[in-house]
Design a protein around this motif. Structure first.
Motif, PDB file in Angstrom:
ATOM      1  N   TYR A  60      41.053  42.345  25.902  1.00  9.90           N
ATOM      2  CA  TYR A  60      41.436  41.608  27.070  1.00  9.90           C
ATOM      3  C   TYR A  60      43.122  41.796  27.953  1.00  9.90           C
ATOM      4  O   TYR A  60      42.773  41.386  29.484  1.00  9.90           O
ATOM      5  CB  TYR A  60      41.263  40.878  26.873  1.00  9.90           C
ATOM      6  CG  TYR A  60      40.917  39.056  28.057  1.00  9.90           C
ATOM      7  CD1 TYR A  60      39.778  38.658  29.224  1.00  9.90           C
ATOM      8  CD2 TYR A  60      42.398  38.279  28.399  1.00  9.90           C
ATOM      9  CE1 TYR A  60      39.562  38.211  29.919  1.00  9.90           C
ATOM     10  CE2 TYR A  60      41.820  37.507  29.504  1.00  9.90           C
ATOM     11  CZ  TYR A  60      41.498  37.443  30.351  1.00  9.90           C
ATOM     12  OH  TYR A  60      41.276  36.206  31.169  1.00  9.90           O
ATOM     13  N   PRO A  63      46.679  46.707  30.182  1.00  7.27           N
ATOM     14  CA  PRO A  63      46.965  46.217  31.840  1.00  7.27           C
ATOM     15  C   PRO A  63      45.799  46.547  32.561  1.00  7.27           C
ATOM     16  O   PRO A  63      45.304  45.986  33.559  1.00  7.27           O
ATOM     17  CB  PRO A  63      47.833  47.647  31.817  1.00  7.27           C
ATOM     18  CG  PRO A  63      48.621  46.912  30.379  1.00  7.27           C
ATOM     19  CD  PRO A  63      47.564  47.297  29.130  1.00  7.27           C
ATOM     20  N   PHE A  64      44.669  48.282  32.363  1.00  6.95           N
ATOM     21  CA  PHE A  64      43.463  48.225  32.804  1.00  6.95           C
ATOM     22  C   PHE A  64      42.506  47.464  32.592  1.00  6.95           C
ATOM     23  O   PHE A  64      41.283  47.732  33.267  1.00  6.95           O
ATOM     24  CB  PHE A  64      43.079  49.897  32.502  1.00  6.95           C
ATOM     25  CG  PHE A  64      42.635  49.707  30.902  1.00  6.95           C
ATOM     26  CD1 PHE A  64      42.083  49.172  30.177  1.00  6.95           C
ATOM     27  CD2 PHE A  64      44.056  50.061  30.361  1.00  6.95           C
ATOM     28  CE1 PHE A  64      41.842  49.277  29.039  1.00  6.95           C
ATOM     29  CE2 PHE A  64      43.875  50.537  29.027  1.00  6.95           C
ATOM     30  CZ  PHE A  64      43.090  50.368  28.256  1.00  6.95           C
ATOM     31  N   VAL A  65      42.516  46.225  32.161  1.00  3.49           N
ATOM     32  CA  VAL A  65      41.362  44.998  31.677  1.00  3.49           C
ATOM     33  C   VAL A  65      42.181  43.730  32.465  1.00  3.49           C
ATOM     34  O   VAL A  65      41.799  43.286  33.933  1.00  3.49           O
ATOM     35  CB  VAL A  65      40.978  44.960  30.880  1.00  3.49           C
ATOM     36  CG1 VAL A  65      39.868  43.426  30.614  1.00  3.49           C
ATOM     37  CG2 VAL A  65      40.789  46.214  29.983  1.00  3.49           C
ATOM     38  N   LYS A  66      43.447  42.995  32.113  1.00  5.69           N
ATOM     39  CA  LYS A  66      44.240  42.338  32.836  1.00  5.69           C
ATOM     40  C   LYS A  66      45.557  41.793  32.927  1.00  5.69           C
ATOM     41  O   LYS A  66      45.852  41.934  31.400  1.00  5.69           O
ATOM     42  CB  LYS A  66      43.426  40.773  31.765  1.00  5.69           C
ATOM     43  CG  LYS A  66      44.095  39.600  32.081  1.00  5.69           C
ATOM     44  CD  LYS A  66      43.100  38.666  33.663  1.00  5.69           C
ATOM     45  CE  LYS A  66      43.812  37.330  33.588  1.00  5.69           C
ATOM     46  NZ  LYS A  66      42.995  36.816  34.900  1.00  5.69           N
ATOM     47  N   PRO A  67      45.780  42.488  33.738  1.00  5.05           N
ATOM     48  CA  PRO A  67      47.218  43.065  33.697  1.00  5.05           C
ATOM     49  C   PRO A  67      47.989  41.650  33.716  1.00  5.05           C
ATOM     50  O   PRO A  67      47.259  40.360  34.127  1.00  5.05           O
ATOM     51  CB  PRO A  67      47.582  43.665  35.482  1.00  5.05           C
ATOM     52  CG  PRO A  67      46.121  43.762  36.057  1.00  5.05           C
ATOM     53  CD  PRO A  67      45.193  43.218  34.821  1.00  5.05           C
ATOM     54  N   SER A 126      36.488  47.119  38.768  1.00  5.65           N
ATOM     55  CA  SER A 126      38.013  46.436  39.467  1.00  5.65           C
ATOM     56  C   SER A 126      37.931  45.806  38.013  1.00  5.65           C
ATOM     57  O   SER A 126      37.751  45.733  37.086  1.00  5.65           O
ATOM     58  CB  SER A 126      37.188  46.254  39.916  1.00  5.65           C
ATOM     59  OG  SER A 126      36.157  44.776  39.044  1.00  5.65           O
ATOM     60  N   HIS A 127      38.980  45.347  38.008  1.00  7.73           N
ATOM     61  CA  HIS A 127      39.620  44.229  36.760  1.00  7.73           C
ATOM     62  C   HIS A 127      39.491  43.367  36.699  1.00  7.73           C
ATOM     63  O   HIS A 127      39.052  42.280  35.733  1.00  7.73           O
ATOM     64  CB  HIS A 127      41.656  44.303  37.268  1.00  7.73           C
ATOM     65  CG  HIS A 127      42.795  45.467  37.501  1.00  7.73           C
ATOM     66  ND1 HIS A 127      43.208  46.187  38.093  1.00  7.73           N
ATOM     67  CD2 HIS A 127      42.943  46.353  36.172  1.00  7.73           C
ATOM     68  CE1 HIS A 127      44.040  46.910  37.821  1.00  7.73           C
ATOM     69  NE2 HIS A 127      43.282  47.271  36.526  1.00  7.73           N
ATOM     70  N   GLU A 128      39.081  43.116  38.155  1.00  6.61           N
ATOM     71  CA  GLU A 128      38.481  41.365  37.866  1.00  6.61           C
ATOM     72  C   GLU A 128      36.758  41.543  37.284  1.00  6.61           C
ATOM     73  O   GLU A 128      36.207  40.608  36.019  1.00  6.61           O
ATOM     74  CB  GLU A 128      38.046  41.259  39.917  1.00  6.61           C
ATOM     75  CG  GLU A 128      39.001  40.774  40.174  1.00  6.61           C
ATOM     76  CD  GLU A 128      39.535  41.948  40.481  1.00  6.61           C
ATOM     77  OE1 GLU A 128      39.411  43.404  40.709  1.00  6.61           O
ATOM     78  OE2 GLU A 128      41.052  41.616  41.173  1.00  6.61           O
ATOM     79  N   ARG A 130      36.153  43.751  34.752  1.00 10.66           N
ATOM     80  CA  ARG A 130      36.168  44.151  33.530  1.00 10.66           C
ATOM     81  C   ARG A 130      37.052  42.812  33.048  1.00 10.66           C
ATOM     82  O   ARG A 130      35.990  42.714  31.622  1.00 10.66           O
ATOM     83  CB  ARG A 130      37.746  45.333  33.647  1.00 10.66           C
ATOM     84  CG  ARG A 130      37.192  46.671  33.768  1.00 10.66           C
ATOM     85  CD  ARG A 130      38.632  47.777  33.591  1.00 10.66           C
ATOM     86  NE  ARG A 130      38.044  49.293  33.916  1.00 10.66           N
ATOM     87  CZ  ARG A 130      38.921  50.223  34.317  1.00 10.66           C
ATOM     88  NH1 ARG A 130      40.156  49.561  34.135  1.00 10.66           N
ATOM     89  NH2 ARG A 130      38.442  50.894  34.375  1.00 10.66           N
ATOM     90  N   THR A 131      37.745  42.326  33.817  1.00  8.78           N
ATOM     91  CA  THR A 131      38.096  40.597  32.927  1.00  8.78           C
ATOM     92  C   THR A 131      37.072  40.250  32.913  1.00  8.78           C
ATOM     93  O   THR A 131      36.561  39.419  32.048  1.00  8.78           O
ATOM     94  CB  THR A 131      39.239  40.194  34.110  1.00  8.78           C
ATOM     95  OG1 THR A 131      40.364  40.577  34.332  1.00  8.78           O
ATOM     96  CG2 THR A 131      39.936  39.226  34.000  1.00  8.78           C
TER      97      THR A 131
END
Length: 237
Positions: A60, A63-67, A126-128, A130-131
């Motif tokens: 989680y 960086p490529f999930v929740k920077p 997108s990060h969103e 993935r998060t």
């Protein structure tokens, strides 16, 4: 003027320290296992479950999930290493079906995380998104981990004694939940807030049980000591 980012970082560092204490709390158990060179009646399941929870939070926080989630990675990365050491010790001193079960559960943990990472990174761009996906999994498994003391709490109520629910651990769980709930609310992160707020409620419930059954716990403890002393006298004579 202290910024919200600085406050959040300070709270996160405190949360890291408290979480580390919780991760290290089983050390006496594994010292006993190493000393006796046998796992006795201890179960590997809590450590497998905690390992899965830590690995999910590491995923989680990447960086490529929740920077900008360094503090989440640091404590859960440390937790992952600590739980792997516990499991290695368990594997070393277990045998037969217990060792096979531990290896199978460890394999399931690793395979599950690898599958989740592969799906999230390949399908969601997108990060969103993935998060969201990883966050939902983190919430589910984190709540399961926090809910694990429910059986002990039930025993406390039934026996009217908090002897088997150490006060220092309940206090540590309280401050851990408080720190990470505060950390998540400063820059709202629902995926952190939900499980840690629930964990905080469980910790408060444990502290209330300590307050309610404090006198009866002391009385039963003293009675136990008296019985031991009496039995020692009988044996001596």
């Amino acid at each position: 003027m202290v910024s919200s980012d600085q406050i959040r970082t300070a709270v996160g560092i405190i949360g890291n320290a408290i979480s580390l204490v919780l991760f290290l709390s089983p050390m006496p158990t594994f010292y006993r296992i190493c000393k006796n060179k046998y796992v006795e009646h201890f179960s590997v399941v809590p450590y497998i479950a905690t390992l899965l929870n830590c690995m999910l939070w590491v995923l989680y926080g990447l960086p490529f999930v929740k920077p900008n989630s360094t503090l989440i990675i640091t404590i859960n990365g440390a937790g992952t290493m600590i739980e792997l050491i516990y499991i290695f010790i368990y594997l070393l001193y277990s045998d037969g079906l217990r060792r096979i079960k531990a290896l199978l559960l460890l394999f399931i943990d690793i395979a599950f995380i690898a599958t989740v990472a592969a799906i999230v990174l390949s399908i969601f761009k997108s990060h969103e998104r993935r998060t969201l996906i990883v966050g939902i999994l983190c919430i589910v498994f984190c709540i399961m981990m926090y809910a694990s003391p429910l059986s002990i709490m039930k025993r406390v109520i039934r026996t009217k004694s908090a002897e088997y629910m150490p006060l220092y651990l309940s206090i540590a769980y309280f401050f851990n939940g408080l720190c990470w709930t505060t950390y998540s609310l400063i820059h709202l992160d629902v995926n952190l807030t939900i499980p840690n707020a629930i964990g905080l409620l469980f910790a408060i419930a444990q502290l209330l049980l300590h307050a309610i059954y404090n006198k009866s716990t002391k009385r039963q403890s003293n009675e136990g000591k008296s019985e031991v002393a009496l039995s020692e006298v009988n044996v001596t004579h």
